[in-house]
Design a protein around this motif. Structure first.
Motif, mmCIF file in Angstrom:
data_model
loop_
_atom_site.group_PDB
_atom_site.id
_atom_site.type_symbol
_atom_site.label_atom_id
_atom_site.label_comp_id
_atom_site.label_asym_id
_atom_site.label_seq_id
_atom_site.Cartn_x
_atom_site.Cartn_y
_atom_site.Cartn_z
ATOM 1 N N PHE A 16 9.435 19.005 -57.162
ATOM 2 C CA PHE A 16 9.979 19.440 -55.940
ATOM 3 C C PHE A 16 11.417 19.942 -55.985
ATOM 4 O O PHE A 16 12.276 19.826 -57.056
ATOM 5 C CB PHE A 16 10.212 18.353 -55.006
ATOM 6 N N VAL A 33 13.600 18.628 -49.017
ATOM 7 C CA VAL A 33 12.795 19.162 -49.962
ATOM 8 C C VAL A 33 12.611 20.682 -49.583
ATOM 9 O O VAL A 33 11.918 20.990 -48.464
ATOM 10 C CB VAL A 33 11.640 18.364 -50.180
ATOM 11 N N VAL A 91 7.459 21.728 -52.807
ATOM 12 C CA VAL A 91 6.771 20.482 -53.666
ATOM 13 C C VAL A 91 5.314 21.096 -54.062
ATOM 14 O O VAL A 91 4.796 21.652 -53.678
ATOM 15 C CB VAL A 91 6.850 19.161 -52.664
ATOM 16 N N PHE A 139 9.594 10.355 -51.731
ATOM 17 C CA PHE A 139 10.231 11.107 -50.617
ATOM 18 C C PHE A 139 10.852 10.271 -49.716
ATOM 19 O O PHE A 139 11.878 10.768 -49.142
ATOM 20 C CB PHE A 139 9.073 12.049 -50.076
ATOM 21 N N SER A 140 10.465 9.033 -49.645
ATOM 22 C CA SER A 140 11.407 8.091 -48.971
ATOM 23 C C SER A 140 12.928 7.941 -49.550
ATOM 24 O O SER A 140 13.978 7.976 -48.760
ATOM 25 C CB SER A 140 10.901 6.532 -48.784
ATOM 26 N N VAL A 159 14.171 10.087 -51.449
ATOM 27 C CA VAL A 159 14.889 11.682 -51.230
ATOM 28 C C VAL A 159 15.551 11.660 -49.458
ATOM 29 O O VAL A 159 16.473 11.943 -49.425
ATOM 30 C CB VAL A 159 13.838 12.739 -51.473
#
Length: 406
Positions: A382, A368, A371, A358-359, A361
């Motif tokens: 996600f 997002v 998820v 997620f870093s 993304v």
């Protein structure tokens, strides 16, 4: 319709004349023309009726496989190999769910012992039609999407083969879609579970149901490129050695939606959601993933776009009274999203995967929408806006599959 049949017949005649001569040409042409005549008669009848049941369609759809299997068997003969064309109705036994039949493995094993094993013992190569089978009463059935590969794994499992080879038009299973990630590479080995997950979340190499027969028997499956026989391909097995790369592949379903159902706070939502999942099962709906918020009494279903309207209508029918009296809030639908799945059996127990994912993304300024992580820790799914899916897939692939760190 007549013009289409003429074109189809002309194409087959051209191919047959290129491949065969003399008596072989006469024999194969007769067989192919007989099948084409049956196709013409079926289509004329269907045109008059104006509709067709799944049972009738199952009589028509395998005719293409019938012709190609006969031609291939004749090609082997021309090359000097002894071969025999086998109608799949003789060996693959199924239930009577026309259009999406399931195999009766015990009956199929018996048919294989009676029909295929004697041919192999006589050093003949059986060329079996793919995609179809037959019920115990002899009615033709089809195996649904991925049915030709499914036929191969059914027969491989029924005969306890050492391996099953599936010849396709790609080098094997890749780490990502090469159209999105040009640096995607072929995976030498993946597990049965990983192959099923990849198929479920958009990979087109092999349908997930085609894995099941061989997985149950522990028989390896090879995915190989018919245009590049020298390429090793991908081997699908029960387990693979541990790797320093916990993520195996990234894939995406590009046409999806989020359907959200919310109850009033004073309602026991577990009973309502239980009824909903029971209905989805009856409707044979594949939910890509779901999210639940107990504090908000809401349930989010991430679905393929093609299933969205059917699910919304099913909810409205099922909960007509609850919606009318405000027990349920109106169904919310968020369209134009994509689901990205990050997969790998090595992710289980591996620290830091979610943080890194997620870093990546966030660095791409993508929000997002929903998820979920599977209980098996085999995948993280996600949802993002559809317009950004390729950017995210490339970034995730770069982070986990093309850099030294993993």
């Amino acid at each position: 319709m007549d013009e289409g049949f003429r074109s189809l017949r002309d194409r087959h005649e051209h191919v047959l004349k290129e491949m065969f001569k003399g008596a072989a040409l006469k024999s194969v042409s007769g067989e192919v023309h007989s099948v084409l005549q049956r196709l013409t008669e079926f289509c004329s009848a269907l045109s008059l009726l104006g509709s067709a049941t799944p049972q009738v369609m199952d009589m028509v759809l395998p005719l293409g496989e019938h012709m190609s299997a006969r031609i291939f068997a004749a090609c082997l003969q021309e090359l000097g190999a002894k071969s025999a064309f086998i109608d799949s109705a003789q060996v693959i036994a199924t239930d009577d769910k026309f259009g999406d039949a399931s195999p009766d493995m015990e009956a199929t094993r018996r048919h294989c012992r009676e029909v295929l094993i004697p041919l192999l013992e006589a050093e003949k190569i059986p060329v079996v039609m793919g995609y179809s089978g037959a019920t115990s009463s002899g009615q033709v059935t089809t195996l649904g999407r991925g049915g030709s590969d499914y036929s191969g794994t059914i027969l491989g499992a029924a005969m306890d083969a050492h391996e099953v080879w599936i010849w396709t038009d790609v080098d094997g299973v890749l780490t990502a879609d090469p159209r999105v990630c040009p640096d995607a590479v072929t995976l030498p080995e993946i597990t049965f579970a990983e192959a099923i997950e990849l198929s479920y979340y958009g990979a087109k190499v092999i349908h997930r149901k085609a894995i099941w027969p061989t997985m149950e028997r522990g028989i390896p499956v090879w995915i190989k490129n018919s245009f590049k026989a020298e390429v090793p391909g991908t081997k699908i097995v029960e387990s693979v050695p541990a790797s320093n790369r916990p993520v195996k592949a990234v894939t995406a379903v590009t046409r999806a939606s989020l359907v959200t159902v919310t109850t009033r706070r004073d309602v026991h939502f577990a009973e309502i959601f239980g009824r909903l999942f029971l209905r989805l099962g009856h409707e044979h709906v594949d939910v890509l993933f779901s999210t639940q918020s107990s504090s908000e009494d809401s349930l989010g279903l991430v679905l393929r776009e093609a299933d969205t309207e059917r699910v919304v209508q099913a909810i409205q029918r099922l909960f007509r009274t609850e919606l009318k009296h405000g027990v349920l809030n109106p169904v919310s639908v968020h369209r134009d999203i994509a689901v990205i799945a990050v997969l790998g059996s090595g992710m289980k127990g591996y620290c830091g995967i979610l943080g890194r994912l997620f870093s990546v993304v966030a660095r791409n300024n993508v929000s997002v929408i929903a998820v979920a992580q599977g209980a098996s820790e085999l995948n993280i799914c996600f949802a993002v806006t559809n317009s950004r899916v390729d950017d995210v897939v490339r970034a995730v692939h770069q982070e986990f599959l093309t850099t030294p760190r993993a």
